[in-house]
Design an enzyme around this catalytic site. Structure first.
Site, PDB file in Angstrom:
ATOM      1  N   GLU A  17       0.823  -1.201   0.000  1.00 50.33           N
ATOM      2  CA  GLU A  17       0.000   0.000   0.000  1.00 50.33           C
ATOM      3  C   GLU A  17       0.862   1.257   0.000  1.00 50.33           C
ATOM      4  O   GLU A  17       1.947   1.292   0.586  1.00 50.33           O
ATOM      5  CB  GLU A  17      -0.953  -0.010   1.207  1.00 50.33           C
ATOM      6  CG  GLU A  17      -2.019  -1.102   1.068  1.00 50.33           C
ATOM      7  CD  GLU A  17      -3.031  -1.119   2.202  1.00 50.33           C
ATOM      8  OE1 GLU A  17      -4.180  -1.509   1.946  1.00 50.33           O
ATOM      9  OE2 GLU A  17      -2.678  -0.739   3.344  1.00 50.33           O
ATOM     10  N   CYS A  38       3.607   8.493   1.217  1.00 48.23           N
ATOM     11  CA  CYS A  38       4.094   7.484   2.154  1.00 48.23           C
ATOM     12  C   CYS A  38       4.348   6.203   1.366  1.00 48.23           C
ATOM     13  O   CYS A  38       3.418   5.609   0.817  1.00 48.23           O
ATOM     14  CB  CYS A  38       3.067   7.261   3.254  1.00 48.23           C
ATOM     15  SG  CYS A  38       3.586   6.065   4.512  1.00 48.23           S
ATOM     16  N   CYS A  73       5.980  -7.006   7.045  1.00 42.96           N
ATOM     17  CA  CYS A  73       6.978  -6.477   7.969  1.00 42.96           C
ATOM     18  C   CYS A  73       7.328  -7.570   8.955  1.00 42.96           C
ATOM     19  O   CYS A  73       6.491  -8.404   9.313  1.00 42.96           O
ATOM     20  CB  CYS A  73       6.428  -5.256   8.707  1.00 42.96           C
ATOM     21  SG  CYS A  73       7.657  -4.389   9.710  1.00 42.96           S
ATOM     22  N   CYS A 123       5.627  -4.887  15.692  1.00 46.43           N
ATOM     23  CA  CYS A 123       5.266  -3.870  16.690  1.00 46.43           C
ATOM     24  C   CYS A 123       3.802  -4.071  17.051  1.00 46.43           C
ATOM     25  O   CYS A 123       2.934  -4.120  16.182  1.00 46.43           O
ATOM     26  CB  CYS A 123       5.512  -2.471  16.136  1.00 46.43           C
ATOM     27  SG  CYS A 123       7.247  -2.161  15.750  1.00 46.43           S
ATOM     28  N   CYS A 130       0.847  -1.860  15.691  1.00 46.18           N
ATOM     29  CA  CYS A 130       0.836  -1.563  14.257  1.00 46.18           C
ATOM     30  C   CYS A 130       0.127  -2.658  13.471  1.00 46.18           C
ATOM     31  O   CYS A 130       0.459  -3.840  13.595  1.00 46.18           O
ATOM     32  CB  CYS A 130       2.281  -1.403  13.770  1.00 46.18           C
ATOM     33  SG  CYS A 130       2.434  -1.066  12.005  1.00 46.18           S
ATOM     34  N   PHE A 181       9.807   5.647  18.275  1.00 45.99           N
ATOM     35  CA  PHE A 181      10.332   5.537  19.637  1.00 45.99           C
ATOM     36  C   PHE A 181       9.291   4.926  20.581  1.00 45.99           C
ATOM     37  O   PHE A 181       9.479   3.853  21.121  1.00 45.99           O
ATOM     38  CB  PHE A 181      10.787   6.909  20.114  1.00 45.99           C
ATOM     39  CG  PHE A 181      11.825   6.848  21.202  1.00 45.99           C
ATOM     40  CD1 PHE A 181      13.057   6.282  20.951  1.00 45.99           C
ATOM     41  CD2 PHE A 181      11.578   7.354  22.467  1.00 45.99           C
ATOM     42  CE1 PHE A 181      14.035   6.218  21.937  1.00 45.99           C
ATOM     43  CE2 PHE A 181      12.537   7.297  23.466  1.00 45.99           C
ATOM     44  CZ  PHE A 181      13.764   6.730  23.198  1.00 45.99           C
ATOM     45  N   HIS A 182       8.233   5.648  20.851  1.00 44.17           N
ATOM     46  CA  HIS A 182       7.001   5.126  21.438  1.00 44.17           C
ATOM     47  C   HIS A 182       7.041   4.709  22.904  1.00 44.17           C
ATOM     48  O   HIS A 182       6.011   4.302  23.437  1.00 44.17           O
ATOM     49  CB  HIS A 182       6.452   3.948  20.621  1.00 44.17           C
ATOM     50  CG  HIS A 182       6.315   4.224  19.159  1.00 44.17           C
ATOM     51  ND1 HIS A 182       5.653   5.340  18.671  1.00 44.17           N
ATOM     52  CD2 HIS A 182       6.768   3.552  18.075  1.00 44.17           C
ATOM     53  CE1 HIS A 182       5.703   5.332  17.352  1.00 44.17           C
ATOM     54  NE2 HIS A 182       6.375   4.270  16.963  1.00 44.17           N
ATOM     55  N   CYS A 220      -1.484   6.301   9.904  1.00 47.24           N
ATOM     56  CA  CYS A 220      -0.240   5.725  10.400  1.00 47.24           C
ATOM     57  C   CYS A 220      -0.516   4.444  11.186  1.00 47.24           C
ATOM     58  O   CYS A 220      -1.330   4.430  12.103  1.00 47.24           O
ATOM     59  CB  CYS A 220       0.462   6.749  11.291  1.00 47.24           C
ATOM     60  SG  CYS A 220       2.032   6.192  11.948  1.00 47.24           S
TER      61      CYS A 220
END
Length: 395
Positions: free
Chosen positions: A117, A130, A137, A141, A144, A251-252, A370
């Site tokens: 995408e 983007c 992936c 995470c 996500c 970072f999060h 996001c």
């Protein structure tokens, strides 16, 4: 500190890229040196190679032309030679969705039938594309959506550049042959924040960005390109030296305990290892500052204590902190922090002297925000219980 012997590449088997046997070589994504070599190998006399390279490059990246026979400043027999040996191919657009806020999400198909995408976000005075760097992936995470699908393979440089080209196609942004760019750029910025970890596909990302940054083609300067990494520490300095673009870091969290859960790559390169490397990035790359991306998760990482720890951790690093209201997706184990909590968090950071913009969610109605990207054909879906278990949360 994590052992220096830790592997740089992901611990996963990726499928090899399969192309039809005897297929034509695609020129999209080749660097100038690679394209020159390909033209010479196809029969271009070396004395003409520099001129032919400039002409072909301009047609492909300056004017977006895909048909060699339309390259009218080349002799007919040379056009025929190019058409016989090469193609100018970009990924196929399977579907396009347009959000109520103008955001566009493209589902695109690449070699092997895999899909990724791409998202275009129009804003006043700028338009951000983007771009994805992998099919799926490997980072998992837990907040996500993209991370809930398995990694299939890395994209080639041509497939990464092709995403930029197909967006310019859709937006009608290519100038007419013989003309330079006029007016405001619709695709004025690129963020490598789509599907995948760009630093796990370093060579292809580097070559693609060299094509995009070339001043005689798409011509987006390095300050208009931002690469987002979850923290592949050994490749960060290399990114500064070989790409030199802006850097954003997912970072999060402000403790290793929480970041291990949210961003599992932290178990390999922890917060200290990551920050030690980031302190050198701005001077190595000539970047003004690093962007720290921080998704706001209710009751997980959004306390005043977290905000104060964050300020202490990044002390001495030229930085801004992007606060991202969590974009929910089906099966997500988290909820978005309240607006009051996000504003209180932002206020602590701002008073410490850092810019702390709160990112306005875009394209949520088409799952283009996001953390929401996920190939529509991906079959390895996980249940809410599986996702919650991996995140260390009750189902």
């Amino acid at each position: 500190m994590t052992e220096a012997s830790a592997p740089i590449t992901q611990d996963v088997l990726t499928l090899p890229r399969k192309l039809p046997e005897g297929g034509k070589a695609n020129l999209v994504g080749l660097t100038r040196d690679q394209l020159r070599a390909a033209l010479i190998e196809a029969g271009t006399p070396e004395k003409q190679a520099k001129m032919r390279l400039g002409q072909v490059w301009q047609w492909i990246y300056g004017w977006g032309v895909r048909d060699f026979h339309a390259m009218t400043n080349l002799a007919k027999d040379y056009r025929a030679l190019l058409a016989e040996r090469f193609e100018i191919a970009v990924p196929e657009v399977v579907s396009r969705q347009i959000s109520a806020d103008g955001t566009r999400k493209y589902l695109v198909r690449i070699a092997g039938g895999h899909e990724v995408e791409v998202v275009y976000i129009p804003e006043e005075g700028r338009g951000t594309l983007c771009v994805s760097s992998q099919v799926g992936c490997t980072l998992t995470c837990s907040f996500c959506h993209t991370g809930t699908q398995k990694l299939v393979r890395n994209l080639t440089a041509g497939e990464i550049v092709g995403q930029v080209m197909l967006a310019r196609d859709d937006l009608g942004e290519w100038p007419q042959p013989g003309q330079g760019a006029t007016g405001e750029r619709l695709v004025s910025n690129i963020v490598l924040m789509g599907m995948g970890e760009p630093l796990y596909n370093f060579d292809a990302v580097r070559d693609a960005m060299r094509v995009v940054m070339d001043g005689e083609g798409i011509a987006l300067g390095r300050r208009r390109i931002t690469l987002s990494t979850s923290g592949v520490v050994p490749e960060i300095a290399r990114c500064a030296e070989e790409i030199g673009c802006q850097l954003a870091v997912s970072f999060h969290a402000t403790t290793d305990e929480v970041r291990d859960r949210l961003v599992p790559i932290n178990k390999r390169w922890n917060i200290k290892a990551l920050l030690d490397t980031l302190r050198d990035y701005p001077k190595l790359s000539n970047s003004e500052r690093i962007t720290f991306e921080y998704v706001m998760l209710d009751g997980v990482n959004d306390s005043d204590a977290d905000a104060r720890r964050l300020v202490k951790l990044i002390a001495g690093i030229p930085a801004k902190i992007n606060l991202i209201p969590f974009n929910e997706w089906p099966g997500s184990p988290y909820q978005r922090s309240s607006w009051e909590r996000i504003e209180a968090f932002a206020d602590i950071i701002y008073k410490a002297g850092y810019a702390s913009p709160i990112r306005t969610p875009r394209g949520e109605d088409i799952m283009a925000a996001c953390g929401q990207l996920k190939s529509a054909t991906e079959r390895a879906r996980k249940s809410r219980a599986e996702i919650a278990a991996e995140a260390g949360l009750p189902a």
